[in-house]
Design an enzyme around this catalytic site. Structure first.
Site, PDB file in Angstrom:
ATOM      1  N   HIS A  72       0.935  -1.128   0.033  1.00 43.21           N
ATOM      2  CA  HIS A  72      -0.129  -0.211   0.070  1.00 43.21           C
ATOM      3  C   HIS A  72       1.045   1.377   0.072  1.00 43.21           C
ATOM      4  O   HIS A  72       1.795   1.321   0.943  1.00 43.21           O
ATOM      5  CB  HIS A  72      -0.916  -0.027   1.238  1.00 43.21           C
ATOM      6  CG  HIS A  72      -2.301  -0.870   1.163  1.00 43.21           C
ATOM      7  ND1 HIS A  72      -3.293  -0.682   1.715  1.00 43.21           N
ATOM      8  CD2 HIS A  72      -2.271  -1.997   0.058  1.00 43.21           C
ATOM      9  CE1 HIS A  72      -4.399  -1.624   1.586  1.00 43.21           C
ATOM     10  NE2 HIS A  72      -3.806  -2.310   0.350  1.00 43.21           N
ATOM     11  N   TYR A 201      -8.945   6.048   7.225  1.00 43.07           N
ATOM     12  CA  TYR A 201      -9.272   6.429   8.587  1.00 43.07           C
ATOM     13  C   TYR A 201     -10.038   7.650   8.757  1.00 43.07           C
ATOM     14  O   TYR A 201      -9.928   8.648   7.933  1.00 43.07           O
ATOM     15  CB  TYR A 201      -7.850   6.853   9.051  1.00 43.07           C
ATOM     16  CG  TYR A 201      -6.835   5.947   9.476  1.00 43.07           C
ATOM     17  CD1 TYR A 201      -5.963   5.333   8.275  1.00 43.07           C
ATOM     18  CD2 TYR A 201      -6.650   5.332  10.527  1.00 43.07           C
ATOM     19  CE1 TYR A 201      -5.178   4.152   8.730  1.00 43.07           C
ATOM     20  CE2 TYR A 201      -5.412   4.301  10.878  1.00 43.07           C
ATOM     21  CZ  TYR A 201      -4.907   3.873   9.726  1.00 43.07           C
ATOM     22  OH  TYR A 201      -4.112   2.620   9.956  1.00 43.07           O
ATOM     23  N   PRO A 293      -4.086   0.801  18.875  1.00 43.96           N
ATOM     24  CA  PRO A 293      -3.892   0.327  17.582  1.00 43.96           C
ATOM     25  C   PRO A 293      -3.891   1.345  16.330  1.00 43.96           C
ATOM     26  O   PRO A 293      -3.639   0.916  15.037  1.00 43.96           O
ATOM     27  CB  PRO A 293      -5.008  -0.798  17.327  1.00 43.96           C
ATOM     28  CG  PRO A 293      -6.020  -0.333  18.228  1.00 43.96           C
ATOM     29  CD  PRO A 293      -5.241   0.249  19.205  1.00 43.96           C
ATOM     30  N   LYS A 297       1.332   0.341  15.114  1.00 42.66           N
ATOM     31  CA  LYS A 297       2.673   0.070  15.297  1.00 42.66           C
ATOM     32  C   LYS A 297       3.167  -1.064  16.194  1.00 42.66           C
ATOM     33  O   LYS A 297       4.262  -1.343  16.310  1.00 42.66           O
ATOM     34  CB  LYS A 297       3.263   1.374  16.238  1.00 42.66           C
ATOM     35  CG  LYS A 297       3.130   2.618  15.540  1.00 42.66           C
ATOM     36  CD  LYS A 297       4.396   2.591  14.724  1.00 42.66           C
ATOM     37  CE  LYS A 297       4.596   3.835  13.349  1.00 42.66           C
ATOM     38  NZ  LYS A 297       4.144   3.081  12.189  1.00 42.66           N
ATOM     39  N   TYR A 385       4.091   6.894   9.934  1.00 42.80           N
ATOM     40  CA  TYR A 385       3.286   5.906   9.636  1.00 42.80           C
ATOM     41  C   TYR A 385       3.934   4.633   8.854  1.00 42.80           C
ATOM     42  O   TYR A 385       3.921   3.341   9.041  1.00 42.80           O
ATOM     43  CB  TYR A 385       2.085   6.058   8.803  1.00 42.80           C
ATOM     44  CG  TYR A 385       1.011   5.084   8.534  1.00 42.80           C
ATOM     45  CD1 TYR A 385      -0.121   5.166   9.397  1.00 42.80           C
ATOM     46  CD2 TYR A 385       0.982   3.899   7.549  1.00 42.80           C
ATOM     47  CE1 TYR A 385      -1.012   4.081   9.423  1.00 42.80           C
ATOM     48  CE2 TYR A 385      -0.132   3.009   7.570  1.00 42.80           C
ATOM     49  CZ  TYR A 385      -1.141   3.175   8.484  1.00 42.80           C
ATOM     50  OH  TYR A 385      -2.159   2.075   8.434  1.00 42.80           O
TER      51      TYR A 385
HETATM   52  P1  RFL Z   1       2.109 -11.279  21.591  1.00 45.68           P
HETATM   53  O1  RFL Z   1       1.697 -11.410  19.961  1.00 45.68           O
HETATM   54  O2  RFL Z   1       1.096 -11.132  22.398  1.00 45.68           O
HETATM   55  O3  RFL Z   1       2.773 -12.775  21.917  1.00 45.68           O
HETATM   56  C1  RFL Z   1       3.210 -13.365  23.133  1.00 45.68           C
HETATM   57  C2  RFL Z   1       3.279 -14.471  23.212  1.00 45.68           C
HETATM   58  O4  RFL Z   1       3.767 -15.082  24.476  1.00 45.68           O
HETATM   59  C3  RFL Z   1       2.846 -16.241  24.926  1.00 45.68           C
HETATM   60  N1  RFL Z   1       3.005 -16.323  26.421  1.00 45.68           N
HETATM   61  C4  RFL Z   1       3.792 -17.240  26.998  1.00 45.68           C
HETATM   62  N2  RFL Z   1       4.519 -18.237  26.587  1.00 45.68           N
HETATM   63  C5  RFL Z   1       4.906 -19.025  27.683  1.00 45.68           C
HETATM   64  N3  RFL Z   1       4.930 -18.752  28.999  1.00 45.68           N
HETATM   65  C6  RFL Z   1       4.118 -17.718  29.391  1.00 45.68           C
HETATM   66  N4  RFL Z   1       4.019 -17.568  30.618  1.00 45.68           N
HETATM   67  C7  RFL Z   1       3.569 -16.815  28.828  1.00 45.68           C
HETATM   68  N5  RFL Z   1       2.728 -15.711  28.535  1.00 45.68           N
HETATM   69  C8  RFL Z   1       2.127 -15.328  27.211  1.00 45.68           C
HETATM   70  C9  RFL Z   1       1.691 -15.863  24.453  1.00 45.68           C
HETATM   71  O5  RFL Z   1       0.778 -16.857  24.351  1.00 45.68           O
HETATM   72  C10 RFL Z   1       1.614 -15.256  22.884  1.00 45.68           C
HETATM   73  O6  RFL Z   1       1.848 -16.253  22.032  1.00 45.68           O
HETATM   74  O7  RFL Z   1       3.426 -10.274  21.821  1.00 45.68           O
HETATM   75  P2  RFL Z   1       4.585  -9.880  20.641  1.00 45.68           P
HETATM   76  O8  RFL Z   1       5.083 -10.982  20.226  1.00 45.68           O
HETATM   77  O9  RFL Z   1       5.247  -9.168  21.455  1.00 45.68           O
HETATM   78  O10 RFL Z   1       3.697  -9.365  19.515  1.00 45.68           O
HETATM   79  C11 RFL Z   1       3.149  -7.948  19.563  1.00 45.68           C
HETATM   80  C12 RFL Z   1       2.020  -7.878  18.583  1.00 45.68           C
HETATM   81  O11 RFL Z   1       0.932  -9.189  18.775  1.00 45.68           O
HETATM   82  C13 RFL Z   1       0.906  -6.865  18.866  1.00 45.68           C
HETATM   83  O12 RFL Z   1       1.860  -5.703  19.166  1.00 45.68           O
HETATM   84  C14 RFL Z   1       0.336  -6.231  17.681  1.00 45.68           C
HETATM   85  O13 RFL Z   1      -0.789  -7.204  17.362  1.00 45.68           O
HETATM   86  C15 RFL Z   1      -0.435  -4.974  17.924  1.00 45.68           C
HETATM   87  N6  RFL Z   1      -1.335  -4.607  16.623  1.00 45.68           N
HETATM   88  C16 RFL Z   1      -1.063  -3.943  15.718  1.00 45.68           C
HETATM   89  N7  RFL Z   1       0.344  -3.904  15.411  1.00 45.68           N
HETATM   90  C17 RFL Z   1       0.739  -3.420  14.318  1.00 45.68           C
HETATM   91  O14 RFL Z   1       2.050  -3.371  13.982  1.00 45.68           O
HETATM   92  N8  RFL Z   1       0.084  -3.254  13.275  1.00 45.68           N
HETATM   93  C18 RFL Z   1      -1.358  -3.292  13.525  1.00 45.68           C
HETATM   94  O15 RFL Z   1      -1.881  -3.153  12.170  1.00 45.68           O
HETATM   95  C19 RFL Z   1      -1.921  -3.966  14.433  1.00 45.68           C
HETATM   96  N9  RFL Z   1      -3.322  -3.983  14.700  1.00 45.68           N
HETATM   97  C20 RFL Z   1      -2.781  -4.774  16.904  1.00 45.68           C
HETATM   98  C21 RFL Z   1      -3.612  -4.329  16.088  1.00 45.68           C
HETATM   99  C22 RFL Z   1      -3.399  -5.452  18.140  1.00 45.68           C
HETATM  100  C23 RFL Z   1      -4.692  -5.593  18.306  1.00 45.68           C
HETATM  101  N10 RFL Z   1      -5.386  -6.165  19.366  1.00 45.68           N
HETATM  102  C24 RFL Z   1      -6.168  -7.317  19.708  1.00 45.68           C
HETATM  103  C25 RFL Z   1      -4.543  -5.790  20.592  1.00 45.68           C
HETATM  104  C26 RFL Z   1      -4.998  -4.649  15.887  1.00 45.68           C
HETATM  105  C27 RFL Z   1      -5.474  -5.296  17.212  1.00 45.68           C
HETATM  106  C28 RFL Z   1      -7.116  -5.098  17.079  1.00 45.68           C
HETATM  107  C1  PHB Z   2      -5.720  -3.738  10.820  1.00 54.00           C
HETATM  108  O1  PHB Z   2      -5.872  -4.029   9.668  1.00 54.00           O
HETATM  109  O2  PHB Z   2      -6.205  -4.766  11.689  1.00 54.00           O
HETATM  110  C2  PHB Z   2      -5.549  -2.452  11.426  1.00 54.00           C
HETATM  111  C3  PHB Z   2      -4.936  -1.869  10.242  1.00 54.00           C
HETATM  112  C4  PHB Z   2      -4.665  -0.346  10.799  1.00 54.00           C
HETATM  113  C5  PHB Z   2      -4.294  -0.044  11.954  1.00 54.00           C
HETATM  114  C6  PHB Z   2      -5.063  -0.857  12.904  1.00 54.00           C
HETATM  115  C7  PHB Z   2      -5.353  -2.200  12.587  1.00 54.00           C
HETATM  116  O3  PHB Z   2      -4.235   1.292  12.419  1.00 54.00           O
END
Ligand code: RFL
Ligand code: PHB
Length: 391
Positions: A72, A201, A293, A297, A385
């Protein structure tokens, strides 16, 4: 069990770290409390920064991303029923982002780890990190009904916001910086082609809305909702009606509806734990910091942390100098705070706070108008971004 780097958590941070260390000839063991299906199917992020894309490619994990991901070159900002495009490559000197789901990044990294890497234990729950201040830190964990100990030279806590690693840092060394927002996001997946070819957005008096996607046939959409909202309290048609209102434009743009396959609510918070290191325990990704979110990031910050750690450890092994490892927390936090600042700016730019005054509404619109009319302001958004550089 004994290894050089004990990694807790097989989210994007832990999995990528294991891959980077493997490529540098450093052994590691990954402990993950959940099963493989859970790790591969947990729906979260969708947007990879340019730097994340480059890192995945260089790590040999970019093949499917390059075939199936959607590049994108911009986003649309929508407000006052107008549509404005922010052109990333034109404003940043060539950077863009990639739509490629976190689930797919995790599947690719799990497959590589199982084929080529060191041990990756699923359903292995870390119970505690011990001896972080010693030369031989240990992770106590439970696996196949037994308690075991992983002895390490270094432990990296990649166990997300609710993990155990952060708790091993004594309170007197911990500083937490936090903000919670009085709203959340109701997110849906729908089996319908995205109604626009780039993310939209939207700022609206009724609240923020976001149009995103996972593929040419799957839409991902979000609505700002009050804090504590139960996703089940929104009927499917109510969700579409509300999205339609918030995305409405003066030029007759229309939103395609389709079958909603999942809905859930995500709370919005910012959280930073300083420092990101205590002795031989290092924190990476959501274990150390959370962003709302809006700036997309979270996953990208996790990637930055583990790249910094892997490079610093490889530098120590090659040169004997611990200088970069000692600077880990400081190096990461500089980038973390830029991402916190960017995510805060995007969140306050686009959401309507429940107590927003008419004055604040006007200022918000003026901020948006500035971004779409000033090259300097547009560049600031585009640079944030597409991502801040790694040191
Ligand atoms: P995770 O993905 O939470 O993984 C942590 C892992 O550790 C395990 N765990 C354990 N394992 C062993 N022993 C224990 N005691 C443990 N406790 C926990 C868990 O089961 C899990 O598998 O952390 P990590 O790797 O730091 O990754 C971070 C990302 O997942 C997170 O920052 C992103 O998903 C945030 N996020 C977004 N980030 C982006 O860069 N771009 C996006 O578009 C974006 N959109 C989002 C998002 C997060 C969202 N939610 C649901 C919070 C959209 C949403 C809706
Ligand atoms: C997503 O596709 O889940 C998404 C995209 C952009 C954002 C947050 C989440 O800023």
């Amino acid at each position: 069990m004994r290894t050089t780097v004990g990694i807790i958590g097989a989210g994007p941070a832990g999995l990528l770290l294991a891959r980077l260390l493997h490529n540098a000839g450093i052994d590691s063991v990954v402990l993950e409390s959940r099963d493989r299906a859970y790790v591969e199917q947990r729906q979260r992020a969708g947007i990879l920064e340019q730097g994340t894309v480059d890192v995945l490619r260089a790590a040999g994990a970019g093949g499917r991303m390059d075939r199936e991901g959607l590049r994108h070159d911009g986003i649309e900002l929508r407000f006052a029923r107008e549509r404005h495009r922010v052109d990333f490559p034109a404003l940043t000197g060539g950077s863009s982002v990639m739509v490629y789901a976190q689930t797919e990044v995790c599947k690719d990294l799990v497959a590589l780890q199982i084929e080529e890497g060191g041990p990756l234990l699923f359903q292995a729950e870390a119970l505690a990190v011990e001896g972080a201040e010693s030369e031989r830190p240990r992770v106590r964990f439970r696996y196949e009904g037994r308690e075991d100990v992983l002895e390490c030279d270094y432990v990296v806590g990649c166990d997300g916001f609710w993990g155990v690693a952060r708790r091993a840092i004594p309170a007197e060394h911990s500083h937490v910086f936090e903000r919670t927002y009085p709203f959340g996001w109701l997110g849906i997946f729908a089996d319908v082609p995205p109604s626009h070819d780039e993310l939209v957005y939207a700022r609206h008096d009724r609240g923020f809305a976001l149009l995103s996607m996972r593929s040419p046939t799957v839409s991902r959409l979000y609505l700002q909702v009050p804090e504590g909202t139960d996703a089940a309290s929104w009927a499917d048609e109510e969700i579409w009606d509300e999205l339609e209102r918030r995305f409405e434009t003066a030029d007759g743009w229309s939103l395609e509806r389709g079958a909603i396959t999942s809905k859930s609510v995500t709370p919005m918070r910012s959280h930073v734990h300083e420092p990101m290191r205590h002795g031989r325990l290092f924190l990476a990704g959501d274990a150390a910091h959370i962003v709302p979110p809006t700036g997309a990031k979270g996953l990208n910050l996790a990637v930055g942390d583990v790249v910094t750690f892997a490079r610093a450890l490889a530098h120590l092994e090659e040169t004997g100098s611990a200088e970069r490892l000692d600077a880990y927390s400081e190096t990461c936090l500089r980038r973390v705070w830029q991402a916190e600042r960017f995510s805060y700016d995007m969140t306050t730019l686009l959401h309507r706070a429940p107590d927003a005054t008419p004055f604040e509404d006007r200022v918000q619109l003026a901020r948006l108008r500035r971004i779409v009319t000033s090259r300097a302001a547009g560049t600031d958004l585009a640079e944030g971004y597409t991502g801040f550089p790694l040191d």
